[in-house]
Design a protein around this motif. Structure first.
Motif, PDB file in Angstrom:
ATOM      1  N   ASP A  14      32.711  35.452  34.166  1.00 45.96           N
ATOM      2  CA  ASP A  14      32.031  34.509  35.054  1.00 45.96           C
ATOM      3  C   ASP A  14      32.924  34.107  36.227  1.00 45.96           C
ATOM      4  OD1 ASP A  14      29.904  33.026  35.983  1.00 45.96           O
ATOM      5  OD2 ASP A  14      30.389  31.260  34.779  1.00 45.96           O
ATOM      6  N   LYS A  15      33.451  35.131  36.913  1.00 46.70           N
ATOM      7  CA  LYS A  15      34.336  34.923  38.052  1.00 46.70           C
ATOM      8  C   LYS A  15      33.833  35.721  39.238  1.00 46.70           C
ATOM      9  CE  LYS A  15      38.339  33.732  35.306  1.00 46.70           C
ATOM     10  NZ  LYS A  15      39.760  33.961  35.068  1.00 46.70           N
ATOM     11  N   ALA A  16      34.611  35.728  40.306  1.00 45.57           N
ATOM     12  CA  ALA A  16      34.277  36.469  41.516  1.00 45.57           C
ATOM     13  C   ALA A  16      35.333  37.556  41.723  1.00 45.57           C
ATOM     14  CB  ALA A  16      34.247  35.518  42.710  1.00 45.57           C
ATOM     15  N   ILE A  17      35.166  38.355  42.794  1.00 41.78           N
ATOM     16  CA  ILE A  17      36.166  39.366  43.128  1.00 41.78           C
ATOM     17  C   ILE A  17      36.612  39.178  44.572  1.00 41.78           C
ATOM     18  CG2 ILE A  17      35.229  41.010  41.457  1.00 41.78           C
ATOM     19  CD1 ILE A  17      34.104  42.617  43.819  1.00 41.78           C
ATOM     20  N   SER A  18      37.799  39.691  44.881  1.00 48.59           N
ATOM     21  CA  SER A  18      38.341  39.628  46.227  1.00 48.59           C
ATOM     22  C   SER A  18      39.237  40.843  46.428  1.00 48.59           C
ATOM     23  CB  SER A  18      39.136  38.336  46.414  1.00 48.59           C
ATOM     24  OG  SER A  18      39.550  38.197  47.762  1.00 48.59           O
ATOM     25  N   SER A  19      39.445  41.216  47.690  1.00 50.96           N
ATOM     26  CA  SER A  19      40.279  42.376  48.020  1.00 50.96           C
ATOM     27  C   SER A  19      41.172  42.035  49.196  1.00 50.96           C
ATOM     28  CB  SER A  19      39.389  43.562  48.381  1.00 50.96           C
ATOM     29  OG  SER A  19      40.134  44.602  48.973  1.00 50.96           O
ATOM     30  N   TYR A  20      42.424  42.489  49.152  1.00 49.23           N
ATOM     31  CA  TYR A  20      43.335  42.274  50.270  1.00 49.23           C
ATOM     32  C   TYR A  20      43.286  43.410  51.282  1.00 49.23           C
ATOM     33  CZ  TYR A  20      45.205  38.220  47.958  1.00 49.23           C
ATOM     34  OH  TYR A  20      45.319  36.992  47.379  1.00 49.23           O
ATOM     35  N   LYS A  21      43.104  44.642  50.841  1.00 49.10           N
ATOM     36  CA  LYS A  21      43.051  45.772  51.774  1.00 49.10           C
ATOM     37  C   LYS A  21      41.911  45.627  52.768  1.00 49.10           C
ATOM     38  CE  LYS A  21      45.122  49.521  49.216  1.00 49.10           C
ATOM     39  NZ  LYS A  21      44.874  50.706  48.406  1.00 49.10           N
ATOM     40  N   SER A  22      40.799  45.126  52.305  1.00 50.45           N
ATOM     41  CA  SER A  22      39.625  44.991  53.166  1.00 50.45           C
ATOM     42  C   SER A  22      39.670  43.713  53.978  1.00 50.45           C
ATOM     43  CB  SER A  22      38.357  45.010  52.320  1.00 50.45           C
ATOM     44  OG  SER A  22      38.248  46.221  51.646  1.00 50.45           O
ATOM     45  N   ASN A  23      40.800  43.002  53.932  1.00 53.53           N
ATOM     46  CA  ASN A  23      40.970  41.747  54.655  1.00 53.53           C
ATOM     47  C   ASN A  23      39.965  40.698  54.189  1.00 53.53           C
ATOM     48  OD1 ASN A  23      42.383  40.107  56.365  1.00 53.53           O
ATOM     49  ND2 ASN A  23      41.165  40.626  58.148  1.00 53.53           N
ATOM     50  N   PHE A  65      34.172  50.659  48.055  1.00 50.80           N
ATOM     51  CA  PHE A  65      34.172  51.286  46.738  1.00 50.80           C
ATOM     52  C   PHE A  65      35.431  52.120  46.506  1.00 50.80           C
ATOM     53  CE2 PHE A  65      29.678  50.363  47.265  1.00 50.80           C
ATOM     54  CZ  PHE A  65      29.385  49.809  46.036  1.00 50.80           C
ATOM     55  N   LEU A  66      36.073  52.551  47.570  1.00 48.18           N
ATOM     56  CA  LEU A  66      37.270  53.380  47.444  1.00 48.18           C
ATOM     57  C   LEU A  66      38.548  52.554  47.290  1.00 48.18           C
ATOM     58  CD1 LEU A  66      36.392  56.072  50.129  1.00 48.18           C
ATOM     59  CD2 LEU A  66      36.153  56.231  47.638  1.00 48.18           C
ATOM     60  N   ASN A  67      38.516  51.293  47.678  1.00 49.37           N
ATOM     61  CA  ASN A  67      39.696  50.443  47.544  1.00 49.37           C
ATOM     62  C   ASN A  67      40.064  50.260  46.079  1.00 49.37           C
ATOM     63  OD1 ASN A  67      39.884  50.051  50.272  1.00 49.37           O
ATOM     64  ND2 ASN A  67      38.875  48.066  50.265  1.00 49.37           N
ATOM     65  N   GLU A  68      41.341  50.215  45.806  1.00 49.35           N
ATOM     66  CA  GLU A  68      41.843  50.027  44.443  1.00 49.35           C
ATOM     67  C   GLU A  68      42.554  48.689  44.279  1.00 49.35           C
ATOM     68  OE1 GLU A  68      41.581  51.884  41.662  1.00 49.35           O
ATOM     69  OE2 GLU A  68      40.337  53.404  42.606  1.00 49.35           O
ATOM     70  N   ASP A  69      42.335  47.759  45.207  1.00 52.01           N
ATOM     71  CA  ASP A  69      43.065  46.489  45.138  1.00 52.01           C
ATOM     72  C   ASP A  69      42.167  45.296  44.823  1.00 52.01           C
ATOM     73  OD1 ASP A  69      41.738  46.350  47.596  1.00 52.01           O
ATOM     74  OD2 ASP A  69      43.288  45.073  48.450  1.00 52.01           O
ATOM     75  N   TRP A  70      41.004  45.532  44.266  1.00 55.22           N
ATOM     76  CA  TRP A  70      40.111  44.432  43.915  1.00 55.22           C
ATOM     77  C   TRP A  70      40.728  43.616  42.785  1.00 55.22           C
ATOM     78  CZ3 TRP A  70      36.258  43.053  46.948  1.00 55.22           C
ATOM     79  CH2 TRP A  70      35.797  43.991  47.881  1.00 55.22           C
ATOM     80  N   GLN A  71      40.533  42.323  42.859  1.00 48.78           N
ATOM     81  CA  GLN A  71      41.069  41.432  41.842  1.00 48.78           C
ATOM     82  C   GLN A  71      40.027  40.404  41.444  1.00 48.78           C
ATOM     83  OE1 GLN A  71      44.395  39.492  43.654  1.00 48.78           O
ATOM     84  NE2 GLN A  71      43.236  38.901  45.438  1.00 48.78           N
TER      85      GLN A  71
END
Length: 88
Positions: A14-23, A65-71
């Protein structure tokens, strides 16, 4: 992790996601919005609103979808409830 793994984990926890590569480091994407939309919450827990007064949604691109830095990230769950209640 990739977006699929992150989404599965976010839904389970029950959380969200964020990515740094995609700013996207200042916004969180919540994968369980109404109508299967990804709702957008900023780092101050404000829900992004569309020009029509509804909570804004996100449509991932192929590069997302190609980024591998999702958290996985926490967010204020009342922010979405308040935004949806405000337009009901």
């Amino acid at each position: 992790m990739n977006i699929v793994e992150a989404t599965k984990k976010a839904l389970k926890e029950d959380k969200a996601i964020s990515s740094y590569k995609s700013n996207f480091n200042t916004v969180y994407f919540v994968p369980k919005g109404t109508g299967n939309l990804w709702l957008i919450v900023d780092s101050e827990n404000h829900v992004a609103m569309s020009e029509y007064g509804w909570p804004a949604s996100w449509n991932p691109k192929a590069t997302d979808f190609l980024n591998e830095d999702w958290q996985i990230v926490d967010y204020d769950k009342t922010a979405i409830k308040n935004a949806i209640d405000g337009v009901s």
